[in-house]
Design a protein around this motif. Structure first.
Motif, PDB file in Angstrom:
ATOM      1  N   VAL A   1      10.074 -24.313 -17.177  1.00 50.66           N
ATOM      2  CA  VAL A   1       8.828 -25.078 -17.173  1.00 50.66           C
ATOM      3  C   VAL A   1       8.891 -26.061 -16.006  1.00 50.66           C
ATOM      4  O   VAL A   1       9.738 -26.939 -15.993  1.00 50.66           O
ATOM      5  N   PRO A   2       8.017 -25.886 -15.016  1.00 56.13           N
ATOM      6  CA  PRO A   2       8.077 -26.801 -13.874  1.00 56.13           C
ATOM      7  C   PRO A   2       7.756 -28.242 -14.283  1.00 56.13           C
ATOM      8  O   PRO A   2       7.017 -28.464 -15.238  1.00 56.13           O
ATOM      9  N   SER A   3       8.295 -29.182 -13.529  1.00 53.20           N
ATOM     10  CA  SER A   3       8.156 -30.597 -13.901  1.00 53.20           C
ATOM     11  C   SER A   3       6.706 -31.018 -14.011  1.00 53.20           C
ATOM     12  O   SER A   3       6.340 -31.821 -14.849  1.00 53.20           O
ATOM     13  N   TYR A   4       5.866 -30.470 -13.123  1.00 57.32           N
ATOM     14  CA  TYR A   4       4.509 -31.000 -13.134  1.00 57.32           C
ATOM     15  C   TYR A   4       3.764 -30.626 -14.404  1.00 57.32           C
ATOM     16  O   TYR A   4       2.861 -31.311 -14.838  1.00 57.32           O
ATOM     17  N   ILE A   5       4.204 -29.519 -15.022  1.00 47.61           N
ATOM     18  CA  ILE A   5       3.577 -29.143 -16.298  1.00 47.61           C
ATOM     19  C   ILE A   5       3.930 -30.157 -17.367  1.00 47.61           C
ATOM     20  O   ILE A   5       3.130 -30.460 -18.256  1.00 47.61           O
ATOM     21  N   GLU A  33       4.278 -28.217  -6.081  1.00 51.16           N
ATOM     22  CA  GLU A  33       5.200 -27.523  -6.992  1.00 51.16           C
ATOM     23  C   GLU A  33       4.755 -26.103  -7.317  1.00 51.16           C
ATOM     24  O   GLU A  33       5.548 -25.166  -7.255  1.00 51.16           O
ATOM     25  N   ASP A  44      13.186 -36.157 -13.911  1.00 54.12           N
ATOM     26  CA  ASP A  44      12.699 -35.194 -14.893  1.00 54.12           C
ATOM     27  C   ASP A  44      12.978 -35.643 -16.316  1.00 54.12           C
ATOM     28  O   ASP A  44      12.171 -35.433 -17.218  1.00 54.12           O
ATOM     29  N   ARG A  47       0.626 -32.670  -6.951  1.00 51.83           N
ATOM     30  CA  ARG A  47       1.811 -32.101  -7.589  1.00 51.83           C
ATOM     31  C   ARG A  47       1.659 -30.590  -7.748  1.00 51.83           C
ATOM     32  O   ARG A  47       2.588 -29.818  -7.503  1.00 51.83           O
TER      33      ARG A  47
END
Lengths: 377, 424, 533
Positions: A35-39, B90, A196, B86
């Protein structure tokens, strides 16, 4: 409807729990970031919106107070937290001034204004997150409910309130950073906001706050107090004639709701990294109403769901068709109003079948209430 | 049941992340509002970026790699700017972002660019007081617009009394503060300076214009220095024209009114009012003629105009292309190191250089509004002016310098000899 | 022409004799100096050119003012550019080989220089046979005081027969006296002349003399200034009331359509602002068509646009009512949601069709400029908008109260089932009422296009204010909307000079909130069964 956790609440909380575990684990535990950080911060933001929607549903869905100014309580909570985060920057600002935030240095303030005092302390700030919106709601509600301002008149003056606050916070003389608002936060309680793990922590905290908010709202609405609130919603004069002090009940629920909105704002600020007067704009508050209506008014869970769905739609549409997304969003609002009078939740439960009749009955009761309100308008 | 919609949403989010794994193009993010209040100004910048990318691809891209534009709509919503930035970096994996207009949108995305170590080119004139490692400021700093403009009015029009009128946000506040300090330093009495702030989109200017008129009737030549933001300008100028304030009596010099703003306005009553920019569409150079021709062809409208922020994107984009070619990679750290010192021709006949403080050199032009909606240059600086991140006229910032080449610091305090703050 | 020239020379002779003003440079040298140097230096050159009294001066200075004077870069020869390049001094054409047009540079003029040129031209036209030109000349001299012109002005003053021109010349002469080195008695007389004007110009001119070292002059000036100040203060109140009425008329226009759709029908119409915007864009489209096909009709553009805007916005309104709102009667608050969606769609539709930029909507000539009432400036466009707003209001009132359709509208909104049973086609009346409100919003758009941006955001800027006005006035009462709009406008304008624009608005908003506590149903509350069960 007397159990604290009925089926829909159960399902939602379970879903929320799964999310709360899965997202941070997916983000932190694996090397490749499933799960990418921005999510993580995106979903965190959605959950803040959901809590705000629950707060509004509490007053609108259960007490018939259509507030077009709930964004103000949200923003005030956000500002209270933002002020603390500004103080935490300390001398790491660009001017390296240990006492003043950058924007004050830059506008030649000599010392910290009195209303910034104490915000250096996290717990004081956390208290203010609830107290400031609560106090405003109390003051506003005390006047408005006592004078029996109801229906659209109440809605419009709540809008006037948030609009006046927006203009006030725009003013640089106010000492809240003007149009730019508060930004460039570094860390909270010593945890860097850009890491994170902090983000995941904030996400979990928001999910917990949402669950708590839902349960508190549910507890209130299923209690005897909740019954009276619904009475007020459906027939305010009749309730008054039966001897209940309508103002008191309304005031109570309005203040609780404002505090809940404040908490949502406080969690929102560190996750998006900025709080500015735009949050006070009347359009934002109207959007909150739309979330609740779209999800299903008077269902709590529906309100939260509505907020998440609209925010998700906005995120996806602005990326997929940047030129035309307003058509899609606008169309969505119209279609939902025309064809899903009980909101998305009503649709889901209607499809679910066995519970359909009951949902319809609930929504019919709701419509009766609205009808009377409409006639009053 | 409830989770279904939820999961579908997340899945599609993840999907969009996964879909961008291929690496044969260089991705350029464009972060300009296409809806909401700022769409008026920012949509054009999105179009100009698409044109520049298109042009570059016709020339064969960069080192054989094609460029691909990724457009998103942050909808004039400041937190959404951060979210979209972002997402661009990303999820879409862009190598550089061109975007933002308002200061607050830039402030909103700054931490994102810092954290994810990407590159932002910011094309609009702004209040200064900032220099960040990941941001390149191709618009004017206050010393490249406000101060020369005031110098012109003092020297050439003999102005002694000043109205500093602006929209109440950080750019006018800072610019006016700098100007006030500068004017007082030049011997202007404080009572000869009137400062006035109005909200965004202010539309009823009757009172303020009549205040300006009466302030201008004190026996000294008066001028208005306007930092009024885009939307509020049309009603402001209409009121000026109707109340008969002519440029010969009280000239207005604006820092935010360009060809685009004038396109929405009947300019006949405004002839002679001024604007200070680093570029005007009317500047007569072969580069500019070519740029205008391409722009009109690209947009398919012979009446479309060009303006200063568009030139800033033109310069910024060409600088980035050169830096990528020099560094041989699009990797952020290498490009950031390669950028200072890069020189590209601007559209006014000079050569702009990226400075170590991430600002660029620009000429300053003062133009008078003509009845065809264009500006005629009446004055320009001798050479190019270097953008100064930290104003020399504010006591707090006079001691600060930005230098990302030698000092590796955006706010180096020359008195304490330390790099203040936490800007890396 | 030769008479004029002789006249001028005669006037100029004593001046030229004065040692301080001795002229050494020839007319030719002065013209050659025009293209170079700073603007202020060239301003002095312009003045000198006028003082030479050379007959060619007027043509050259006019050309300079119009931007049709150029210079050949290589030779420094000054040429007039229109109609064809010709030597400015001899009038000989220079279109010979070698002088390509690219090499001729236009001589740059800025505001300061333009002012100097007008003043210089003023001197040259002081003896013009046309009184209007002489008046303009006196005006120019008044605006750019120069003691060197005293002799000329005095001579013109003595000669002048026309009363209006003469009094203007007296003022021009007075400022010239004040500018130069004249006896105190003359200066005091000049101060009296100026003080009689009693306006901002007089204040501007006299202010420096209040601090004069000569006590008599200082006293005369201070007394004059004090009286000017008093009269200006009184006029200031009148001005504020006028501004307030004008702001009120804008609010009224923005809100009056909403007074129907929201006030009378109870539909929370969030798309109201976008209907206003449609009216403004209709005006734009009409003006564009006229510009391209019949430029002569431009002054009529608004009159053509008004009915069209009514029809366009009204039609969209009927479509909204038939398509969406009619399904939502009895669910008033849900109309908020649906119409919000409509407003997003309309905004984006306009943005897609017309582009996101502001569109230019011009003022017809009868709506440009201003006139003075005493010391108050009244701009034509604001005056027409006020009249227009009142006219729309009157027509609306007439329709609602005096026509059968209006009667049916009121009947349906008050008691739908009863109206239906009396044989009124309620569906039809609903659509008509909503269409009427929408159409009026469109009319408002025509007026607002004259003072504000025509952009997709136009509607958003007025929506909150419109709701405020309707609620403050009392929903359901059209008179309330009128009273609400004007009182909010005037209060706002009286606060603005003290509190500033932002704070004034905040104060007004807070006042509305408090007012609603006092009168929970607005200024003019509707009474009766419809109000509360």
């Amino acid at each position: 409807m007397t159990t604290l956790i009925d089926r829909r609440m159960g399902i939602f909380l379970a879903g929320l729990f799964v999310l709360t575990v899965a997202i941070p684990v997916g983000n932190l535990a694996f090397e490749g970031k499933v799960v990418p950080s921005y999510i993580v911060s995106l979903l965190g933001k959605y959950l803040c919106y959901a809590l705000l929607a629950v707060a509004l549903d509490l007053v609108w869905g259960f007490c018939g107070i259509l507030s077009l100014g709930h964004g103000a309580f949200f923003a005030l909570g956000g500002y209270a937290m933002g002020m603390h985060l500004m103080r935490e920057i300390g001398d790491r600002g660009v001017y390296a001034n240990p006492n003043l935030p950058d924007f004050m240095v830059f506008l030649s303030w000599d010392e910290l204004p009195w209303f910034w005092m104490g915000f250096g302390n996290f717990w004081f700030a956390s208290l203010m997150v609830m107290l400031v919106p609560g106090a405003l709601a109390f003051l506003f509600g005390w006047f408005a409910f006592r004078s029996r301002v109801t229906g659209v008149y109440l809605s419009i003056i709540t809008q006037a309130m948030t609009y006046a606050l927006q203009l006030a916070f725009f003013r640089n003389e106010m000492g809240f950073g003007g149009n730019n608002g508060l930004t460039d936060f570094k860390d909270v309680l010593g945890f860097p906001l850009q890491s994170d793990s902090t983000r995941a922590g904030l996400f979990v905290l928001t999910a917990v706050a949402l669950a708590a908010g839902l349960l508190i709202a549910r507890a209130i609405t299923t209690s005897k107090l909740g019954m009276i609130l619904v009475c007020i919603r459906d027939a305010e004069s009749r309730t008054r004639f039966l001897g209940y002090r309508v103002e008191g009940f309304k005031l109570f629920i309005f203040v609780v709701s404002a505090m809940m909105a404040g908490v949502a704002g406080a969690l929102y600020t560190p996750q998006v990294g900025i709080i500015n007067p735009g949050e006070f704009s009347p359009a934002n508050s109207i959007e909150v109403v739309i979330w609740v209506a779209l999800g299903g008014r008077g269902t709590l869970v529906g309100a939260a769901l509505g907020a998440i769905l609209v925010a998700l739609a906005k995120t996806l549409f602005t990326g997929w068709f940047p030129e035309f997304w307003l058509f899609a969003l606008g169309g969505l609002f119209i279609l939902v109003t025309l064809f899903l009078p009980t909101g998305v939740l009503g649709l889901i439960e209607g499809v679910a079948g066995s519970r359909g009749r009951r949902a319809r009955r609930a929504s019919a009761a709701l419509e009766d209430g609205v009808t009377e309100e409409g006639a009053k308008a | 049941m409830l989770k279904a919609g939820f999961r579908a949403g997340i899945a599609s989010l993840l999907l969009s992340t996964a879909a961008v794994a291929q690496d044969d193009t260089i991705k350029v993010g464009i972060l300009h509002s296409l809806s909401g209040t700022m769409a008026i100004s920012e949509t054009t910048l999105k179009d100009v970026m698409l044109m520049l990318i298109d042009e570059q691809n016709k020339k064969g891209g960069i080192d054989g790699k094609m460029l691909e534009a990724v457009v998103v709509d942050p909808a004039s919503d400041w937190p959404l700017f951060a979210e979209k930035a972002r997402e661009l970096i990303e999820a879409d994996d862009v190598d550089v972002v061109f975007g933002c207009w308002t200061s607050v949108s830039r402030k909103s995305v700054l931490p994102v660019f810092e954290e994810l170590n990407s590159i932002l080119f910011y094309p609009v004139q702004y209040e200064g007081e900032e220099s960040q490692r990941n941001v390149f400021y191709t618009g004017a700093a206050p010393n490249q617009q406000a101060i020369p403009a005031v110098d012109y009015l003092m020297a050439e029009e003999g102005v002694e009394r000043w109205v500093l009128a602006g929209t109440d946000y950080v750019y006018p506040r800072t610019t006016n503060k700098i100007l006030e300090a500068y004017l007082i330093g030049k011997g202007v009495a404080p009572e000869d300076i009137m400062i006035n702030y109005t909200p965004f989109g202010h539309s009823d200017w009757q009172t303020i214009v009549s205040e300006i008129k009466s302030f201008g009737s004190a026996g000294k030549k008066t001028a208005v220095v306007s930092t009024i933001n885009g939307d509020a300008n049309v009603p402001f100028y209409k009121e000026l024209g109707n109340q008969g304030v002519s440029a010969e009596d009280i000239p207005v010099i604006a820092f935010s009114v360009g060809e685009e703003e004038l396109a929405g306005l009947d300019t006949a009553p405004l002839v002679g009012h001024l604007a200070a920019w680093n570029y005007f569409m009317s500047v007569d150079t072969p580069e500019n003629a070519e740029f205008i021709e391409k722009w009109k062809a690209f947009i398919g409208d012979p009446d479309r105009v060009t303006n200063d922020p568009m030139e800033a994107h033109y310069i910024g984009f060409n600088m980035w292309v050169k830096a990528v070619e020099k560094a041989g990679t699009t990797e952020a750290d290498a490009v950031i190191d390669a950028l200072p010192g890069i020189e590209v021709p601007n559209l006014t006949g000079g050569t702009s250089v990226m400075l170590p403080n991430h600002h660029i050199t620009k000429p300053v032009l003062v133009g008078e509004i003509q009845d065809d909606g264009q500006f005629e240059v009446v004055w320009e600086t001798d050479g190019l002016v270097e953008g100064d991140a930290w104003s020399d006229f504010l006591p707090e910032s006079a001691v600060l310098v930005a230098d990302w080449v030698e000092l590796k610091c955006g706010n180096y305090n020359t008195e304490t000899k330390t790099c203040g703050g936490a800007t890396n | 022409m030769s008479f004029l020239r002789a006249c001028l020379m005669a006037l100029l002779l004593p001046l030229l004799a004065a040692p301080a003003l001795a002229q050494t440079a020839s007319f030719e040298d002065l013209v050659a100096a025009l293209p170079e140097g700073s603007y202020s230096a060239r301003g002095a050159v312009v003045g000198d050119i006028a003082l030479t009294g050379d007959p060619r001066a007027e043509a050259i200075l006019t050309a300079l003012l119009d931007g049709t004077l150029g210079v050949i870069a290589a030779t420094g020869q000054v040429v007039t550019l229109a109609p064809a390049p010709a030597d400015a001094l001899t009038g000989a054409p220079v279109a010979e080989a070698g002088v390509a047009e690219a090499k001729v540079e236009k001589i740059r003029v800025n505001n300061g220089l333009r002012r100097d040129i007008r003043a210089a031209l003023g001197i040259l036209t002081l003896s013009d046979p046309d009184p209007a030109k002489r008046l303009a000349a006196a005006d120019a001299a008044f605006r750019a005081p120069d003691a060197a012109q005293y002799a000329l002005l005095d001579a013109a003053f003595q000669r002048e027969q026309d009363a209006a021109v003469k009094s203007r010349l007296a003022e021009a002469r007075a400022v010239a006296i004040l500018d130069g080195d004249f006896p105190d008695a003359e200066k005091r007389a000049a101060i009296d002349v100026i003080a009689r004007r009693g306006d901002a110009d007089a204040q501007r001119i006299l202010t420096p003399f209040a601090a004069s070292p000569d006590p008599d002059i200082a006293e005369a000036a201070s007394a004059a200034l004090a009286s000017i100040e008093r009269s200006r203060m009184l006029w200031g109140y009148a001005q504020n009331i006028w501004y307030g009425l004008s702001l009120g008329s804008v609010l009224l226009l923005a809100a009056i359509g909403l007074a129907i759709t929201f006030g009378v029908m109870g539909v929370i119409n969030m798309a109201h602002g976008e209907l206003v915007m449609l009216g403004a864009y209709t005006t734009y489209a009409v003006q564009e068509t006229i510009r391209q096909n019949a430029p002569g009709l431009f002054d009529w553009s608004l009159l053509i646009a008004a009915p069209l805007a009514f029809v366009v916005a009204g039609a969209v309104g009927v479509a909204i009512e038939r398509g969406i709102v009619r399904h939502l009667y009895g669910r008033a608050l849900e109309t908020l949601l649906a119409t919000w969606g409509v407003s997003l769609i309309l905004q984006q539709a306009v943005r897609s069709i017309f582009g996101p930029n502001n569109r230019e909507v011009g003022n017809p000539s009868w709506m440009s400029g201003s006139f003075d009432v005493g010391q108050m400036t009244v701009t034509w466009n604001r005056l027409w908008i006020l009249l227009f707003a009142l006219a729309v209001f009157a027509v609306l009132l007439f329709v609602m109260k005096r026509t059968p359709v209006g009667l049916q509208m009121r009947a349906v909104t008050q008691n739908r089932p009863m109206a239906a049973s009396m044989g009124i086609r309620t569906n039809w009346v609903d659509a008509l009422t909503f269409g009427l409100g929408a159409g009026i919003a469109g009319l408002a758009g025509v007026a607002l296009s004259q003072i504000d941006n025509v952009s997709p955001n136009l509607g958003q800027t007025y929506i909150v204010d419109s709701f405020m006005v309707v609620v403050f006035g009392g929903a359901g009462n059209i008179w309330g909307t009128l009273a609400g709009a004007f009182s909010l406008g005037i209060v706002n304008k009286f606060l603005e000079p003290y509190a500033g624009a932002v704070l004034a608005k905040i104060i007004v908003l807070v006042a509305i909130i408090l007012f609603i506590q006092k009168r929970p149903r607005g200024l003019f509350a509707v009474k009766g069964r419809a109000v509360e069960g």
